[in-house]
Design a protein around this motif. Structure first.
Motif, mmCIF file in Angstrom:
data_model
loop_
_atom_site.group_PDB
_atom_site.id
_atom_site.type_symbol
_atom_site.label_atom_id
_atom_site.label_comp_id
_atom_site.label_asym_id
_atom_site.label_seq_id
_atom_site.Cartn_x
_atom_site.Cartn_y
_atom_site.Cartn_z
ATOM 1 N N GLU A 563 0.829 -1.202 0.000
ATOM 2 C CA GLU A 563 0.000 0.000 0.000
ATOM 3 C C GLU A 563 0.863 1.251 0.000
ATOM 4 O O GLU A 563 0.596 2.204 -0.748
ATOM 5 C CB GLU A 563 -0.929 -0.002 1.217
ATOM 6 C CG GLU A 563 -1.707 1.289 1.451
ATOM 7 C CD GLU A 563 -2.592 1.693 0.278
ATOM 8 O OE1 GLU A 563 -2.847 2.905 0.124
ATOM 9 O OE2 GLU A 563 -3.023 0.802 -0.484
ATOM 10 N N TRP A 564 1.906 1.256 0.823
ATOM 11 C CA TRP A 564 2.781 2.435 0.886
ATOM 12 C C TRP A 564 3.478 2.636 -0.461
ATOM 13 O O TRP A 564 3.594 3.763 -0.956
ATOM 14 C CB TRP A 564 3.805 2.265 2.006
ATOM 15 C CG TRP A 564 4.633 3.501 2.249
ATOM 16 C CD1 TRP A 564 4.368 4.524 3.106
ATOM 17 C CD2 TRP A 564 5.863 3.846 1.584
ATOM 18 N NE1 TRP A 564 5.355 5.485 3.027
ATOM 19 C CE2 TRP A 564 6.282 5.095 2.099
ATOM 20 C CE3 TRP A 564 6.648 3.232 0.621
ATOM 21 C CZ2 TRP A 564 7.445 5.725 1.686
ATOM 22 C CZ3 TRP A 564 7.813 3.867 0.189
ATOM 23 C CH2 TRP A 564 8.201 5.094 0.725
ATOM 24 N N LEU A 565 3.942 1.562 -1.076
ATOM 25 C CA LEU A 565 4.628 1.663 -2.366
ATOM 26 C C LEU A 565 3.679 2.122 -3.468
ATOM 27 O O LEU A 565 4.069 2.866 -4.370
ATOM 28 C CB LEU A 565 5.255 0.317 -2.730
ATOM 29 C CG LEU A 565 6.433 -0.123 -1.848
ATOM 30 C CD1 LEU A 565 6.808 -1.560 -2.145
ATOM 31 C CD2 LEU A 565 7.635 0.793 -2.058
ATOM 32 N N LYS A 566 2.415 1.685 -3.410
ATOM 33 C CA LYS A 566 1.426 2.143 -4.384
ATOM 34 C C LYS A 566 1.164 3.644 -4.224
ATOM 35 O O LYS A 566 0.952 4.355 -5.208
ATOM 36 C CB LYS A 566 0.125 1.359 -4.224
ATOM 37 C CG LYS A 566 0.227 -0.101 -4.669
ATOM 38 C CD LYS A 566 -1.083 -0.844 -4.412
ATOM 39 C CE LYS A 566 -0.968 -2.315 -4.781
ATOM 40 N NZ LYS A 566 -2.211 -3.065 -4.479
ATOM 41 N N GLN A 567 1.180 4.129 -2.988
ATOM 42 C CA GLN A 567 1.018 5.565 -2.753
ATOM 43 C C GLN A 567 2.214 6.340 -3.298
ATOM 44 O O GLN A 567 2.066 7.438 -3.838
ATOM 45 C CB GLN A 567 0.862 5.842 -1.263
ATOM 46 C CG GLN A 567 -0.427 5.355 -0.650
ATOM 47 C CD GLN A 567 -0.523 5.699 0.822
ATOM 48 O OE1 GLN A 567 0.153 6.604 1.297
ATOM 49 N NE2 GLN A 567 -1.358 4.977 1.542
ATOM 50 N N LEU A 568 3.408 5.758 -3.151
ATOM 51 C CA LEU A 568 4.622 6.425 -3.626
ATOM 52 C C LEU A 568 4.622 6.562 -5.140
ATOM 53 O O LEU A 568 5.176 7.520 -5.692
ATOM 54 C CB LEU A 568 5.858 5.642 -3.162
ATOM 55 C CG LEU A 568 7.223 6.250 -3.482
ATOM 56 C CD1 LEU A 568 7.414 7.566 -2.724
ATOM 57 C CD2 LEU A 568 8.347 5.275 -3.146
#
Length: 659
Positions: A563-568
């Protein structure tokens, strides 16, 4: 008969009396000046005859010689009143002599073809600097101009830093950021310098080039416009847009071996790997190497040739790369060396394309593949800073029900590591939320050397609940906290500007100049982040063998989830058309949540504010000394699998020296 003889006498007396009016005398004088033909002398001929280069403003002081930069001759002839050309567009590399050609244009007008001149720099401040460093020496060191233009210090000279009067005209210098300056007067001559650094819209009145050009309307075909710039980003570059609409002239030079005329292209500059000093140009016809020693003769025998049909026969466009720089200025070896040094560094490659080659840079806003980033995550001790991380910054994004914070470590070359991800529940209306954020400022993270580190600077977005952000920032102090406001667009002189003092509401009372606000060009830092994420990284084996990680490398820990990487990677850069038909680049979301990218941008801005982009080698060495970093092992941290949080360390490295 008496009556008839008296009538002509009364008419003569009446006309004579009319001529006594000062207004009529000025009108007749202006009419006479307007009917006077323009001088046959060209700008190049004037420069060779009268121009003296000042040691304060030029690398080569003394008498100006067009033969030093023979490719400028036709450009200056096109700027001459005897030429039918109205608009001259020059897209160029640095160190080609364009600035001095512009000064020759101004000097010629003052001396030979007086009229109102408008000279525009990107900002008013740059206009003032140009006046003092370029225009004043132009006048003072050229005897003919010194006789005509009174120094500003003279009483009643009418001259200031931004205005120079002379018989028959006036030179007004202004910035493209001033709508008032751009519409200050009609102008027969307009010199627009470094147009790619102009703002997209000036004071809400539109494009600064259009505002300046409309000032020439009353002069019809007698107007002259000189547009000059080093290009910047493809799709945004004004000078490239103007050049593409012109006849696209290239400077063709003969091969000293076979005589084939050709324009110099970077792809044909060759050198041995690791030896830029061997750089030579390969002829497109005979394939023989041409050494730089032949360049002077090649330039002298060169000629401009149109390579396209322009939209307007009264416009000429010229393009020149640094390959044409005269011997003694930028050499082919210099270009080869700069190109080698820029490899694996998109920021340096962009500069090389713009400054050395005079070409635009294609800004790639394609989002990296989040799964690829997931697969190359690294392991180091949880809660610790790897050895090469030398200081910490944080970015904070304020949401309705929470504040999200990411802590990043930074090293040389803007190498970075994600150290911590904190979600503070409650939102800006909850005092407890702000208290937890305050405590985060004093929290410590263990460095691999055994020291403890605090956050040097935290940048917090002011876009939501601005008053609450200002109040908290003022309470904890602006030395460690930087309220920021994001703005779009790439055409900015600096990615971060400020701080500016803004009003703030504290405890229900409006406090004038109560907060300090930094403005951040989010587009620039998003593009940089994506460039860094797309870089290839050496393997663990290659690092062990001594390979260096590329500057700007972003290290992501194994606890960074999908999820964090998708936000990045939640945005992409697209080209859109404005209502006026111009193109601009715009970041658009691929998914709704993008907090990780936003806080990365704020943390990067915090690093800029702390000074990381401008620190000297001595400063970096001081950081390493304070952290007891082993400078022999700067290739990268040794990944470890242990996830145990380290025990108490011997001291804490505070942020007081971060400046």
């Amino acid at each position: 008969m008496s009556a008839n003889s008296s009538r002509p006498q009364r008419e003569t007396t009446s006309i004579s009396a009319a001529h006594d009016y000062e207004g009529n005398r000025q009108f007749l004088r202006s009419l006479t000046d307007g009917l006077t033909p323009d001088p046959p002398m060209t700008v190049a001929e004037w420069a060779d005859t009268y121009r003296i280069l000042s040691g304060r403003a030029a690398a080569e002081a003394g008498k100006y010689r067009t033969s030093r930069t023979p490719y400028m001759r036709e450009i200056m002839e096109s700027l001459s009143p005897s030429s039918p050309i109205e608009r001259v567009v020059f897209m160029k590399a640095a160190q080609t002599g364009a600035t001095e050609a512009g000064n020759n244009f101004i000097g010629f007008i003052i001396h030979q073809a007086p009229g109102p001149i408008l000279a525009v720099q990107p900002t008013v401040e740059l206009a003032k600097r140009n006046s003092q460093q370029r225009i004043d020496p132009l006048i003072e060191d050229s005897a003919e101009l010194r006789k005509i233009v009174a120094p500003a210090r003279s009483r009643d000279s009418g001259n200031t830093v931004l205005a120079k009067r002379f018989p028959g005209g006036q030179l007004v210098l202004t910035g493209a950021n001033s709508a008032t300056g751009l519409r200050s007067m009609p102008a027969r001559y307009v010199f627009l310098d470094e147009v790619d650094a102009y703002p997209g819209d000036v004071d809400g009145e539109g494009d600064p080039i259009a505002l300046a050009e409309v000032r020439t309307a009353t002069f019809g075909h007698r107007k002259k416009l000189f547009l000059v710039s080093t290009p910047t980003i493809k799709g945004l570059s004004r000078i490239e847009r103007e050049y593409d609409a012109s006849d696209q002239r290239r400077y063709f030079v003969p091969c000293p071996h076979c005589g084939t005329m050709q324009w110099l292209q970077f792809e044909r500059l060759r050198w041995e790997k690791g030896s830029p000093g061997t750089a030579a140009y390969i002829c497109q016809s005979c394939e023989l190497p041409i050494t730089e020693a032949a360049k002077t003769e090649m330039l002298a025998k060169g000629e401009w040739r149109a390579t396209a049909e322009g939209n307007n026969t009264r416009t000429r466009g010229y393009h020149l790369s640094g390959l044409y720089s005269p011997v003694g200025w930028t050499s082919w070896a210099d270009i080869a060396r700069s190109w080698d040094e820029a490899q694996h560094n998109d920021a340096a490659l962009k500069t090389a394309k713009n400054v050395l080659l005079g070409e635009t840079w294609m800004e790639s806003g394609e989002a990296p593949d989040w799964q690829r980033l997931y697969d190359r995550r690294e392991q180091w001790k949880v809660g610790t800073v790897p050895e090469n991380g030398l200081f910490l910054t944080a970015g904070a994004d304020v949401q309705k029900d929470r504040i999200e914070v990411d802590v990043w470590a930074w090293g040389r070359g803007l190498e970075s590591w994600l150290i911590d991800h904190v979600v503070i529940e409650g939102g800006p209306s909850d005092p407890g939320c702000w208290l937890k954020l305050t405590r985060l400022l004093s929290q410590t993270w263990a460095h691999a050397s055994g020291q403890h580190m605090t956050i040097a600077r935290l940048a917090i977005d002011t876009g939501f609940e601005t008053s609450a952000v200002y109040a908290w920032s003022r309470a904890v102090g602006f030395a460690q906290v930087a309220p920021v406001k994001g703005v779009e667009g790439f055409n900015r002189a600096s990615p971060v500007t400020g701080p500016t003092f803004v009003d703030a509401t504290i405890a229900g009372k409006r406090l004038r100049r109560g907060a300090r606000l930094w403005t951040v060009a989010t587009s620039t830092f998003k593009a940089e982040t994506y460039r860094f994420l797309r870089q290839d990284q050496p393997t663990r084996e290659e690092i062990t063998a001594g390979a260096m990680v590329p500057p700007g490398t972003i290290h992501l820990p194994d606890w960074a989830d999908g999820e964090w990487l998708k936000q990045l990677t939640a945005e992409q850069l697209v080209t859109v058309k404005t209502k006026r038909g111009f193109q601009r680049l715009e970041w658009q979301k691929l998914r709704e949540r993008n907090e990780a990218l936003d806080v990365r941008v704020y943390a990067r801005a915090a690093a800029w504010i702390a000074g990381a982009d401008r620190w000297s080698e001595a400063h970096w060495q001081e950081l390493e000394r304070q952290l007891a970093v082993d400078t022999e092992g700067l290739a990268g941290p040794e990944p470890v699998k242990s996830s145990a949080r380290p025990s108490a360390q011997r001291r804490t490295v505070r942020s007081s020296y971060m400046g």
